[in-house]
Motif scaffolding. Structure first.
Motif, PDB file in Angstrom:
ATOM      1  N   LEU A  81       0.067 -13.424  -3.143  1.00 25.26           N
ATOM      2  CA  LEU A  81       0.540 -12.256  -2.378  1.00 25.26           C
ATOM      3  C   LEU A  81      -0.531 -11.790  -1.398  1.00 25.26           C
ATOM      4  CD1 LEU A  81       2.802 -10.284  -1.963  1.00 25.26           C
ATOM      5  CD2 LEU A  81       1.872  -8.868  -3.764  1.00 25.26           C
ATOM      6  N   ILE A  82      -1.789 -11.810  -1.837  1.00 21.01           N
ATOM      7  CA  ILE A  82      -2.875 -11.418  -0.928  1.00 21.01           C
ATOM      8  C   ILE A  82      -2.934 -12.396   0.250  1.00 21.01           C
ATOM      9  CG2 ILE A  82      -5.368 -11.184  -0.750  1.00 21.01           C
ATOM     10  CD1 ILE A  82      -5.352 -10.027  -3.554  1.00 21.01           C
TER      11      ILE A  82
ATOM     12  N   VAL B  50      -0.362 -13.947   1.478  1.00 17.93           N
ATOM     13  CA  VAL B  50       0.768 -13.583   2.345  1.00 17.93           C
ATOM     14  C   VAL B  50       0.375 -12.413   3.234  1.00 17.93           C
ATOM     15  CG1 VAL B  50       3.096 -12.626   2.380  1.00 17.93           C
ATOM     16  CG2 VAL B  50       2.553 -14.469   0.821  1.00 17.93           C
ATOM     17  N   ALA B  51      -0.290 -11.412   2.607  1.00 20.38           N
ATOM     18  CA  ALA B  51      -0.740 -10.269   3.394  1.00 20.38           C
ATOM     19  C   ALA B  51      -1.678 -10.726   4.504  1.00 20.38           C
ATOM     20  CB  ALA B  51      -1.441  -9.249   2.486  1.00 20.38           C
ATOM     21  N   GLY B  52      -2.585 -11.640   4.147  1.00 20.17           N
ATOM     22  CA  GLY B  52      -3.509 -12.152   5.159  1.00 20.17           C
ATOM     23  C   GLY B  52      -2.780 -12.848   6.292  1.00 20.17           C
TER      24      GLY B  52
ATOM     25  N   TYR C 226       0.242 -12.298   7.290  1.00 18.18           N
ATOM     26  CA  TYR C 226       0.925 -11.308   8.110  1.00 18.18           C
ATOM     27  C   TYR C 226      -0.062 -10.600   9.031  1.00 18.18           C
ATOM     28  CZ  TYR C 226       3.888  -7.444   9.467  1.00 18.18           C
ATOM     29  OH  TYR C 226       4.604  -6.546  10.201  1.00 18.18           O
ATOM     30  N   HIS C 227      -1.237 -10.330   8.498  1.00 15.22           N
ATOM     31  CA  HIS C 227      -2.241  -9.650   9.308  1.00 15.22           C
ATOM     32  C   HIS C 227      -2.660 -10.518  10.497  1.00 15.22           C
ATOM     33  CE1 HIS C 227      -5.335  -6.760  10.153  1.00 15.22           C
ATOM     34  NE2 HIS C 227      -6.239  -7.714  10.176  1.00 15.22           N
ATOM     35  N   VAL C 228      -2.814 -11.805  10.246  1.00 18.36           N
ATOM     36  CA  VAL C 228      -3.308 -12.693  11.291  1.00 18.36           C
ATOM     37  C   VAL C 228      -2.222 -13.038  12.305  1.00 18.36           C
ATOM     38  CG1 VAL C 228      -4.227 -14.998  11.704  1.00 18.36           C
ATOM     39  CG2 VAL C 228      -5.121 -13.645   9.839  1.00 18.36           C
TER      40      VAL C 228
ATOM     41  N   ILE D 165      -9.350  -0.339   8.480  1.00 22.89           N
ATOM     42  CA  ILE D 165      -9.156  -1.619   7.794  1.00 22.89           C
ATOM     43  C   ILE D 165     -10.349  -1.923   6.897  1.00 22.89           C
ATOM     44  CG2 ILE D 165      -9.073  -4.104   8.191  1.00 22.89           C
ATOM     45  CD1 ILE D 165      -7.064  -3.735  10.208  1.00 22.89           C
TER      46      ILE D 165
ATOM     47  N   ALA E 267      -4.363  -4.025  -6.027  1.00 26.63           N
ATOM     48  CA  ALA E 267      -5.205  -4.526  -4.940  1.00 26.63           C
ATOM     49  C   ALA E 267      -4.359  -5.335  -3.967  1.00 26.63           C
ATOM     50  CB  ALA E 267      -6.329  -5.392  -5.511  1.00 26.63           C
TER      51      ALA E 267
ATOM     52  N   ILE F 137      -1.168  -5.005  -3.409  1.00 26.41           N
ATOM     53  CA  ILE F 137      -0.282  -4.103  -2.665  1.00 26.41           C
ATOM     54  C   ILE F 137      -1.049  -3.408  -1.537  1.00 26.41           C
ATOM     55  CG2 ILE F 137       1.089  -2.014  -2.853  1.00 26.41           C
ATOM     56  CD1 ILE F 137       1.674  -2.980  -5.773  1.00 26.41           C
TER      57      ILE F 137
ATOM     58  N   ALA G 161      -3.631  -4.575  -0.081  1.00 30.20           N
ATOM     59  CA  ALA G 161      -3.890  -5.586   0.945  1.00 30.20           C
ATOM     60  C   ALA G 161      -2.682  -5.734   1.855  1.00 30.20           C
ATOM     61  CB  ALA G 161      -4.237  -6.917   0.286  1.00 30.20           C
ATOM     62  N   LEU G 162      -1.483  -5.665   1.249  1.00 33.71           N
ATOM     63  CA  LEU G 162      -0.256  -5.745   2.051  1.00 33.71           C
ATOM     64  C   LEU G 162      -0.199  -4.597   3.047  1.00 33.71           C
ATOM     65  CD1 LEU G 162       2.694  -6.655  -0.321  1.00 33.71           C
ATOM     66  CD2 LEU G 162       1.898  -7.922   1.652  1.00 33.71           C
TER      67      LEU G 162
ATOM     68  N   SER H  56      -2.512  -4.979   5.816  1.00 34.07           N
ATOM     69  CA  SER H  56      -2.271  -6.090   6.742  1.00 34.07           C
ATOM     70  C   SER H  56      -1.514  -5.652   7.982  1.00 34.07           C
ATOM     71  CB  SER H  56      -1.497  -7.202   6.032  1.00 34.07           C
ATOM     72  OG  SER H  56      -0.172  -6.791   5.810  1.00 34.07           O
TER      73      SER H  56
END
Lengths: 466, 144, 123
Positions: free
Chosen positions: A171-172, A174-176, A178-180, C2, C38, C40, C42-43, C46
């Motif tokens: 999941l982290i 995935v977040a990364g 999305y951020h990029v 961030i 953590a 969540i 991070a989501l 993002s």
């Protein structure tokens, strides 16, 4: 378009409905079999559509592309979807014939089928995580299914915790992503990741690798696997190794080859090393064990190594080998785990088919898996790799023969007071063995579909390579 | 933990908790809120009952044993609403009526198919929360 | 902003990982919860953007990203479900073994295996 959603809708609704009923009753079990059969048939029809017309895509909620969640079926997804649902169907059929022992079993298997179907047919990164959890949660519960739940609960806790940790690391990532990239759509993300800053993309790639390595039971992440596989009932072990482990193989292929090709190439050497260690470690441990299920559990770790090595070799030939090997391996493991719990006439024959298939002896399907792997080794032009693959194959032949001898040749094992298992169960495993042999004699459909998947991945890799 | 204080507080707070849950559920379309949050708030109300009066008394006022059935029915409602557009040839999770059309309003509540979906989610979450509370409450043998 | 988020995520993840290495089952569960939170965070980090809720956007409004919030909510729901499941498993371990110490559990496991082996050797 409807065909893309129908298999998912049928099995999901069926799972929710059957959750209300007592799964130990016969008609509930058979209803679950019917629902899952409909799911497999739908997926097979979708597969036929995909091979004819190419990729099928759909955005939920009539939203424009990029806003709604994308569902998509291509060769890679559909081959794993059909395979996993078919393995689940066989395992469910086995358990229904043998007598279901818990009220939730049929519905849990259907929930897992819903999760897996969705996971292989989604084109959205976050949705992938959601379906991933939907298929993992039934697995945590199923791992304590059967007698002696008290003995299994400790292993089940570790299984759940380790895999949840993997999920959240994913999941982290995935977040990364999305951020990029600012998108969750896999194809758009693949395009934008190619131009993103390499350091951050490498971090994402490592997270993804850890997540799927845990799922697949690769060497440094394997410790949860043997106790779970040994403790599980035959049907559950077949489900975990034949259907659930496909998430790992599919995830590595989808994310490694399609989304992060540059990082895959950069990390290829490391992956080859990890894969080789997995192969050797799995084979050595399997050699030293005597219990059939324990040998099969360690063998799974070794077989996962082959998939990783093939993936690391890369290119069309490597991806092709990875897909074929993953498919064949999951059929083998389902067959072997189901057969390992049985006794009686012809069970040995079914087991030997599975054992030969693991060792790669023709005319079983495993032969083509091994051939594809060797082709990948030849393409890599590395003597060390070829020697490793050969040694691994030879070792797998030795340990499979050893447990065959141990389980079916010892006089006290075959005649030692134990009743032969019901004829229907033996018939079912024989039928499954027949399928494995049939794919060895007539492998064209499997090879064609895997070839399509490999073209797709190799094409993606070619496009985004600098 | 049964004191006059906890019992009074529980009595005072249970009804507002359910009212807030209903408001969150209904208002979710133009304001903060959705089925999940509403389900959790209503579940907290039930938790208050469990904590203040014990499992036996809670069973007497609320059909706690039906929690599992409520949860599964909620899931079924949500799934049916989600996949029903397939019958009309639309992709799943398509709103009815579509965004451009006029919507029937009851106060702030807009009658669109997403409300039915959220009601399903609400039932699912409430059922799961109450079911797990009941499971945990059986631990205290003295109380049961 | 961030940077702050990353710092909090790192601390949460580290604390969670530390707790997961403990032998006490409930500490492991709490560690799991911290790691899920953590993830969540991070989501949310993002897609950080300041602005109005994008329900009725005017053309020149600055909007906040709704997708991260949808993802965070879904992740919270999933985290909630798996926490409940983990606690239920931990509770079952406690009722069946009368212990929540993983070391003790594995010692018991080894003892039982030895007994089984002894039975196999001398039937």
């Amino acid at each position: 378009m409807t065909l893309l959603v129908l298999p998912l809708a049928v099995v999901w609704l069926g799972a929710a409905l059957l959750a209300l009923l007592d799964g130990r009753r016969r008609f509930v079990g058979w209803a679950a079999v019917a629902v899952l059969g409909a799911n497999v048939a739908g997926l097979a029809a979708l597969g036929a559509r995909v091979t004819e017309d190419g990729r099928q895509e759909l955005v939920t909620g009539n939203w424009p592309r990029g806003v709604g969640i994308t569902l998509a079926a291509d060769e890679l997804g559909i081959i794993f979807a059909v395979l996993s649902s078919a393995v689940l169907l066989v395992a469910l059929l086995y358990e229904v014939l043998a007598g279901v022992r818990s009220r939730t079993f049929p519905s849990l298997v259907l929930f897992m089928a819903a999760g897996l179907t969705g996971l292989f047919l989604t084109g959205d990164l976050f949705n992938f995580f959601v379906f991933f959890e939907l298929s993992m949660i039934p697995a945590y519960v199923l791992s304590v299914y059967g007698d002696q739940a008290r003995r299994k609960i400790g292993a089940a806790f570790i299984f759940a915790v380790v895999n949840l940790l993997g999920s959240f690391i994913f999941l982290i990532s995935v977040a990364g992503t999305y951020h990029v990239t600012g998108t969750l759509e896999m194809r758009d993300a693949a395009e934008r990741l190619a131009d993103a800053e390499p350091a951050s993309v490498m971090l994402i790639a490592v997270g993804v690798f850890v997540a799927f390595g845990v799922k697949l039971g690769l060497f440094p992440f394997h410790f949860w696997l043997p106790p779970i596989y040994v403790g599980a009932t035959p049907a559950v072990a077949a489900i975990l190794s034949g259907a659930l482990a496909n998430i790992g193989a599919y995830g590595l292929l989808r994310f490694g080859a399609a989304l992060l090709p540059a990082e895959l190439e950069l990390g290829a050497r490391a992956l080859v090393v990890i894969g080789s260690v997995s192969i050797l470690y799995g084979a050595m441990q399997a050699l030293s064990r005597r219990d059939v299920r324990e040998v099969l559990a360690y063998s799974s770790i070794g077989q996962a190594g082959y998939i990783l090595v093939a993936l690391a070799v890369g290119g069309r030939v490597g991806f092709f080998a990875a897909v074929v090997y993953a498919v064949v391996n999951s059929a083998n493991k389902a067959l072997l785990f189901l057969t390992a719990g049985l006794r009686g006439w012809l069970v040995g024959a079914a087991f030997v088919v599975g054992a030969f298939s693991v060792a790669g002896v023709p005319p079983s399907a495993g032969f083509f898996g091994k051939v594809a792997i060797f082709q990948a080794g030849v393409a890599e032009e590395s003597i060390a790799l070829l020697v490793l693959l050969f040694v691994g194959g030879a070792l797998s032949f030795v340990y499979m023969f050893q447990i065959y001898q141990h389980a079916f040749w010892r006089p006290e094992a075959s005649a030692g007071g134990r009743e032969p298992s019901p004829a229907v169960l033996r018939g079912l495993t024989l039928g499954l063995a027949g399928v494995v042999v049939a794919f060895g004699i007539w492998p064209e459909p499997l090879l064609a579909l895997s070839g399509g998947a490999a073209d797709l991945l190799a094409g993606d890799a070619g496009e985004s390579a600098p | 933990m049964r004191t006059i204080l906890t019992e009074t507080v529980a009595r005072l707070l249970v009804a507002p908790a359910f009212a807030v849950a209903a408001a969150i559920l209904v208002k979710g379309y133009a304001d903060v809120g959705d089925g999940f949050a509403a389900g959790v708030v209503a579940g907290l109300g039930v938790l208050l009952l469990f904590a203040a009066f014990g499992a036996r008394a809670t069973h007497r006022v609320l059909p706690v044993r039906r929690a599992f059935a409520v949860a599964v029915s909620g899931l079924l409602v949500a799934l049916v609403v989600g996949f029903a557009p397939l019958l009309a040839g639309d992709p799943p999770f398509t709103h009815r009526p579509p965004p451009e059309e006029q919507v029937v309003k009851l106060g702030t509540l807009e009658l669109i198919s997403a409300v039915a979906f959220d009601v399903g989610v609400f039932a699912l979450v409430l059922g799961v929360v109450v079911g797990s509370l009941d499971y945990a409450a059986r631990v205290r043998k003295g109380d049961w | 902003m961030i940077l702050l988020f990353s710092g909090v995520v790192a601390v949460l993840f580290g604390t969670g990982a530390f707790l997961m290495l403990k032998a006490d089952l409930f500490r492991v569960v709490v560690g799991m919860v911290m790691i899920s939170n953590a993830a969540i965070l991070a989501l949310i980090g993002s897609g950080l953007s300041r602005g109005a809720a994008p329900i009725h956007p005017l053309p020149d409004d600055r909007l906040s990203d709704p997708l991260v919030q949808a993802m965070a909510l879904t992740a919270i729901v999933i985290g909630f479900a798996v926490t409940a499941l983990l606690l239920a498993i931990a509770y079952r371990v406690y009722t069946s073994h009368e212990s929540v110490d993983l070391d003790e559990l594995s010692r018991e496991e080894v003892r039982r295996e030895r007994e089984l082996e002894r039975e196999e050797i001398s039937p």
